[in-house]
Design a protein around this motif. Structure first.
Motif, PDB file in Angstrom:
ATOM      1  N   LYS A  89       0.840  -1.210   0.000  1.00  0.00           N
ATOM      2  CA  LYS A  89       0.000   0.000   0.000  1.00  0.00           C
ATOM      3  C   LYS A  89       0.868   1.251   0.000  1.00  0.00           C
ATOM      4  CE  LYS A  89      -4.162  -1.829   2.230  1.00  0.00           C
ATOM      5  NZ  LYS A  89      -5.166  -1.621   3.313  1.00  0.00           N
ATOM      6  N   TRP A  90       0.235   2.356  -0.405  1.00  0.00           N
ATOM      7  CA  TRP A  90       0.892   3.658  -0.329  1.00  0.00           C
ATOM      8  C   TRP A  90       0.626   4.268   1.045  1.00  0.00           C
ATOM      9  CZ3 TRP A  90       4.457   6.572  -2.500  1.00  0.00           C
ATOM     10  CH2 TRP A  90       4.480   7.936  -2.247  1.00  0.00           C
ATOM     11  N   ASP A  91       1.694   4.669   1.722  1.00  0.00           N
ATOM     12  CA  ASP A  91       1.582   5.334   3.022  1.00  0.00           C
ATOM     13  C   ASP A  91       1.657   6.842   2.789  1.00  0.00           C
ATOM     14  OD1 ASP A  91       1.985   6.516   5.528  1.00  0.00           O
ATOM     15  OD2 ASP A  91       3.054   4.773   6.306  1.00  0.00           O
ATOM     16  N   GLY A  92       0.508   7.519   2.814  1.00  0.00           N
ATOM     17  CA  GLY A  92       0.457   8.941   2.528  1.00  0.00           C
ATOM     18  C   GLY A  92       1.148   9.791   3.570  1.00  0.00           C
ATOM     19  N   LYS A 100       3.905   8.955   5.243  1.00  0.00           N
ATOM     20  CA  LYS A 100       5.360   8.846   5.076  1.00  0.00           C
ATOM     21  C   LYS A 100       5.804   9.010   3.623  1.00  0.00           C
ATOM     22  CE  LYS A 100       5.921   5.823   9.101  1.00  0.00           C
ATOM     23  NZ  LYS A 100       6.384   4.496   9.583  1.00  0.00           N
ATOM     24  N   ASP A 101       4.816   9.199   2.721  1.00  0.00           N
ATOM     25  CA  ASP A 101       5.106   9.384   1.297  1.00  0.00           C
ATOM     26  C   ASP A 101       5.983   8.274   0.736  1.00  0.00           C
ATOM     27  OD1 ASP A 101       3.689  11.825   0.837  1.00  0.00           O
ATOM     28  OD2 ASP A 101       5.247  12.844   1.988  1.00  0.00           O
ATOM     29  N   LYS A 102       5.557   7.047   0.990  1.00  0.00           N
ATOM     30  CA  LYS A 102       6.310   5.941   0.427  1.00  0.00           C
ATOM     31  C   LYS A 102       5.430   4.698   0.289  1.00  0.00           C
ATOM     32  CE  LYS A 102       8.260   4.154   4.795  1.00  0.00           C
ATOM     33  NZ  LYS A 102       9.528   3.820   5.490  1.00  0.00           N
ATOM     34  N   ASN A 103       5.875   3.804  -0.554  1.00  0.00           N
ATOM     35  CA  ASN A 103       5.218   2.514  -0.717  1.00  0.00           C
ATOM     36  C   ASN A 103       5.678   1.573   0.376  1.00  0.00           C
ATOM     37  OD1 ASN A 103       3.827   2.796  -3.437  1.00  0.00           O
ATOM     38  ND2 ASN A 103       5.905   3.421  -3.967  1.00  0.00           N
ATOM     39  N   VAL A 104       4.748   0.797   0.895  1.00  0.00           N
ATOM     40  CA  VAL A 104       5.069  -0.151   1.967  1.00  0.00           C
ATOM     41  C   VAL A 104       4.608  -1.541   1.553  1.00  0.00           C
ATOM     42  CG1 VAL A 104       4.707  -0.752   4.389  1.00  0.00           C
ATOM     43  CG2 VAL A 104       4.821   1.667   3.706  1.00  0.00           C
ATOM     44  N   MET A 105       5.548  -2.476   1.513  1.00  0.00           N
ATOM     45  CA  MET A 105       5.221  -3.848   1.134  1.00  0.00           C
ATOM     46  C   MET A 105       4.473  -4.555   2.252  1.00  0.00           C
ATOM     47  SD  MET A 105       6.708  -5.408  -1.789  1.00  0.00           S
ATOM     48  CE  MET A 105       7.807  -6.783  -1.517  1.00  0.00           C
ATOM     49  N   GLN A 121      -4.951   3.492  -7.644  1.00  0.00           N
ATOM     50  CA  GLN A 121      -4.239   4.498  -6.858  1.00  0.00           C
ATOM     51  C   GLN A 121      -4.489   4.348  -5.363  1.00  0.00           C
ATOM     52  OE1 GLN A 121      -5.609   7.829  -9.684  1.00  0.00           O
ATOM     53  NE2 GLN A 121      -4.069   8.788  -8.410  1.00  0.00           N
ATOM     54  N   HIS A 122      -5.728   4.006  -5.004  1.00  0.00           N
ATOM     55  CA  HIS A 122      -6.087   3.943  -3.592  1.00  0.00           C
ATOM     56  C   HIS A 122      -6.012   2.528  -3.018  1.00  0.00           C
ATOM     57  CE1 HIS A 122      -7.908   7.819  -4.901  1.00  0.00           C
ATOM     58  NE2 HIS A 122      -7.350   8.202  -3.774  1.00  0.00           N
ATOM     59  N   ASP A 123      -5.328   1.639  -3.752  1.00  0.00           N
ATOM     60  CA  ASP A 123      -5.040   0.286  -3.261  1.00  0.00           C
ATOM     61  C   ASP A 123      -6.289  -0.435  -2.776  1.00  0.00           C
ATOM     62  OD1 ASP A 123      -2.224   0.719  -3.670  1.00  0.00           O
ATOM     63  OD2 ASP A 123      -2.213   1.920  -1.857  1.00  0.00           O
ATOM     64  N   ASP A 124      -7.313  -0.420  -3.609  1.00  0.00           N
ATOM     65  CA  ASP A 124      -8.562  -1.119  -3.291  1.00  0.00           C
ATOM     66  C   ASP A 124      -8.264  -2.580  -2.961  1.00  0.00           C
ATOM     67  OD1 ASP A 124     -11.067  -2.679  -3.762  1.00  0.00           O
ATOM     68  OD2 ASP A 124     -11.852  -0.699  -4.316  1.00  0.00           O
ATOM     69  N   PRO A 125      -8.690  -3.049  -1.795  1.00  0.00           N
ATOM     70  CA  PRO A 125      -8.361  -4.422  -1.366  1.00  0.00           C
ATOM     71  C   PRO A 125      -8.950  -5.510  -2.267  1.00  0.00           C
ATOM     72  CG  PRO A 125      -9.945  -3.414   0.137  1.00  0.00           C
ATOM     73  CD  PRO A 125      -9.464  -2.328  -0.762  1.00  0.00           C
ATOM     74  N   MET A 178       2.576   1.520  -8.632  1.00  0.00           N
ATOM     75  CA  MET A 178       1.226   1.086  -8.247  1.00  0.00           C
ATOM     76  C   MET A 178       1.162  -0.322  -7.657  1.00  0.00           C
ATOM     77  SD  MET A 178      -0.698   3.614  -8.779  1.00  0.00           S
ATOM     78  CE  MET A 178      -0.940   5.077  -9.775  1.00  0.00           C
ATOM     79  N   THR A 179       2.167  -1.142  -7.919  1.00  0.00           N
ATOM     80  CA  THR A 179       2.156  -2.474  -7.313  1.00  0.00           C
ATOM     81  C   THR A 179       2.589  -2.399  -5.856  1.00  0.00           C
ATOM     82  OG1 THR A 179       4.416  -2.938  -8.022  1.00  0.00           O
ATOM     83  CG2 THR A 179       2.635  -3.599  -9.516  1.00  0.00           C
ATOM     84  N   ARG A 180       3.304  -1.300  -5.514  1.00  0.00           N
ATOM     85  CA  ARG A 180       3.765  -1.018  -4.147  1.00  0.00           C
ATOM     86  C   ARG A 180       4.899  -1.937  -3.714  1.00  0.00           C
ATOM     87  NH1 ARG A 180       1.468   3.568  -5.159  1.00  0.00           N
ATOM     88  NH2 ARG A 180      -0.802   3.636  -4.970  1.00  0.00           N
ATOM     89  N   PHE A 181       5.636  -2.492  -4.677  1.00  0.00           N
ATOM     90  CA  PHE A 181       6.761  -3.350  -4.278  1.00  0.00           C
ATOM     91  C   PHE A 181       7.965  -2.492  -3.911  1.00  0.00           C
ATOM     92  CE2 PHE A 181       8.237  -2.593  -8.551  1.00  0.00           C
ATOM     93  CZ  PHE A 181       9.610  -2.735  -8.472  1.00  0.00           C
TER      94      PHE A 181
END
Length: 585
Positions: free
Chosen positions: A328-331, A333-338, A473-477, A506-509
């Motif tokens: 997911k995107w951590d808004g 911390k402005d980063k992607n989190v696996m 964009q909003h990482d819909d589960p 967008m994959t958040r890897f």
């Protein structure tokens, strides 16, 4: 000219028209069509131009365009296309995407002081007659970096400008690393960096924003209301050759000549962008409804004999891809989190899905060779940065089954289960497109079912364009994997698509190895071309092995152009140079 990365969509741009794989004509026909496309010119013939006239351009989509007329806030290729008559880049480029001094602004790099100096030319004016200033250059960074705008353009690459991160986090009210030596109304802005990067001489490098924003016009609009404001949605200011004079929201945009254009009055009186559905595209071309229209590649045979039309083509910087959601995107911390427990977190599962896809068959056959599989995430157009040793995920069901067996995805009845024995249901999100989009996606589902994977569509159907990107964009589960596409920037570094701090990842890897390789390819050592090429090759091999993103296809982008049009070109240096376009005398 639009150099920043934008979303395109599987099945909605001309190159993305697909159909169900089946038996049919021989591959010789496909090869012949590809040869035909390779011989298409990139330019319309140069002829004497008459003044005036209205040029009609087709925007081929089954969804309304969103109409965000701001480079800092727009994210879709449709908005970029519709805005192109007015939205000129700060810099002109040559056909190798190198920035030159012929555009609205000049750029000078100083490696000793780690600065980039951007100077506007005197006489480059907004369409209301105001000179474009240093503050307008700086203000574009404010729009991107202010959290209230929710701009998707803020990346860790732009944040290498000193003070931009502090401004973004609300610790500073100004961006300390953007200097205006002659004041806000002067013409020069100096960007200060810790270090300069090897790609900075190329457009689309990700470290330098290539647009300005009209501070005097937007300064009183709160950042949080900017995207929805009339100043952005209805009456935008640009310094390009045309001005937006009429808008039918989501359907059409009429541009009229900008009397304040710094290069002089453009040849045309008007440019009209009009939405047309993909299903209607070929008929629109045959009936000469538009002067410029994309050819849907799957419909090539229907339009290729059209009279009074010339076809121009190029292979764009583009690829479609299959992405797997692993975080997911951590808004904050402005980063992607696996997510270490992500359903699609197993490399073997991703690889098997890739090998089960009959990508090459589908695209080559049903677009007569005008579309083709791409093996890596760096296109061949980038020359030696492209690793030609990588063959990509070629169709191999036996290999796919073997990979799953070895990884412990055992069959329990018709479907495979997870290594822990729990059921495995995977949801794919794919976008609406032409009438043949549904069967092509069903084809892929069939291939995956053959290897025992229970994969089905999110919501049981294809997803509408705007809803698609909202969910991604909003990482819909509900989304485990998705099919999308990139229009790439013209500097080959993939950092602002795949870094930890990239919203477009967008994959958040996020992995230490990926971060290391991306940093190395844009490091000081990478000013050495050989070193940089080596790092690009290492990254492509790593991404192929990890398969977080599987590239699918690219294609010839063929345009049908009224043969009375001149000055239109698909070359990088001329793309969107609307001031040169006109009708033959």
């Amino acid at each position: 000219m639009k150099k920043t990365k934008l979303f395109s969509s599987l099945g909605v741009v001309s190159m993305a028209a697909l159909a169900l794989a089946a038996c049919g004509k021989s591959n010789n026909d496909n090869t012949n069509e590809a040869k035909t496309a390779s011989k298409f010119p990139t330019d319309m013939p140069k002829k004497e131009i008459k003044e005036g006239g209205t040029l009609k351009v087709a925007l081929e989509t089954n969804s309304p365009f969103t109409g965000i007329f701001s480079s800092e806030l727009a994210i879709t290729a449709y908005d970029s296309d519709v805005a192109s008559p007015g939205n000129e880049s700060l810099f002109d480029i040559d056909d190798d995407y190198r920035i030159n001094d012929k555009g609205p602004a000049t750029m000078k790099l100083d490696r000793k002081n780690n600065t980039v100096t951007i100077t506007m030319k005197k006489g480059v004016k907004w369409s209301d007659g105001k000179q474009v200033t240093a503050k307008d250059i700086e203000f574009a960074y404010e729009i991107i970096a202010n959290k209230a705008t929710k701009s998707q353009r803020y990346t860790s690459q732009l944040a290498t400008i000193k003070g931009l991160k502090e401004y973004h986090e609300g610790k500073s009210k100004t961006i300390s690393g953007i200097e205006m030596p002659d004041g806000p109304t002067g013409l020069t802005a100096i960007l200060h960096y810790d270090t300069l990067k090897p790609g900075m001489t190329n457009s689309g490098n990700g470290y330098i924003w290539e647009h300005a924003a009209p501070y005097h016009y937007l300064k009183d609009v709160p950042f949080k209301k900017l995207e929805s404001s009339d100043q952005i949605r209805k009456s935008p200011l640009f310094y390009g050759p045309f001005v937006l004079s009429k808008l039918v929201r989501g359907q059409s945009a009429t541009w009229t000549a900008n009397k304040n254009y710094w290069r002089g009055r453009p040849k045309l009186d008007k440019i009209v962008y009009q939405v047309v559905s993909q299903e209607s595209a070929s008929q629109a071309i045959k009936s000469h409804k538009f002067d410029i229209a994309d050819v849907v590649n799957a419909q090539w045979s229907q339009v290729k004999g059209t009279k009074d039309v010339k076809f121009v083509a190029n292979i764009p910087l583009y690829y479609s891809y299959l992405g797997f959601k692993v975080g997911k995107w951590d808004g904050k911390k402005d980063k992607n989190v696996m997510n270490p427990n992500a359903k699609m977190g197993n490399k073997s599962l991703r690889q098997a899905i890739g090998y089960a896809m009959n990508t090459d068959q589908v695209y080559k056959h049903y677009t007569k060779g005008l579309s083709f599989q791409v093996p890596t995430l760096i296109p061949a157009q980038f020359g030696d940065y492209f690793d030609k040793s990588i063959k990509g995920y070629t169709y191999n069901l036996k290999k796919a089954n073997e990979i799953l067996d070895k990884a412990g995805y055992k069959k329990k009845g018709k479907w495979r289960v997870q290594p822990n024995g729990k059921p495995l249901k995977i949801k794919l999100m794919a976008m609406q497109g032409t009438s043949i989009q549904e069967p092509i996606v069903q084809n892929y589902l069939q291939q995956w079912h053959k290897i025992g994977l229970d994969i089905s569509l999110v919501g049981g159907r294809l997803t509408e364009f705007n809803s698609f990107y909202d969910k991604v964009q909003h990482d819909d589960p509900s989304v485990d994997m998705f099919m999308a596409a990139w229009g790439l920037s013209s500097e080959p570094s993939p950092a602002d698509l795949y870094k930890e701090g990239a919203p477009f990842n967008m994959t958040r890897f996020v992995t230490p190895e990926n971060t290391k390789l991306l940093n190395e390819m844009d490091s000081q050592k990478a000013f050495n071309h050989k070193y940089r090429v080596e790092k690009f090759h290492e990254w492509q091999k790593y991404m192929f092995d990890q398969a977080y993103v599987i590239p699918m296809y690219n294609a010839y982008k063929v345009m049908a152009v009224n043969d009375k049009v001149t000055g239109y070109s698909r070359r990088p240096s001329q793309d969107s140079a609307w001031y040169k376009v006109g009708f033959v005398k």
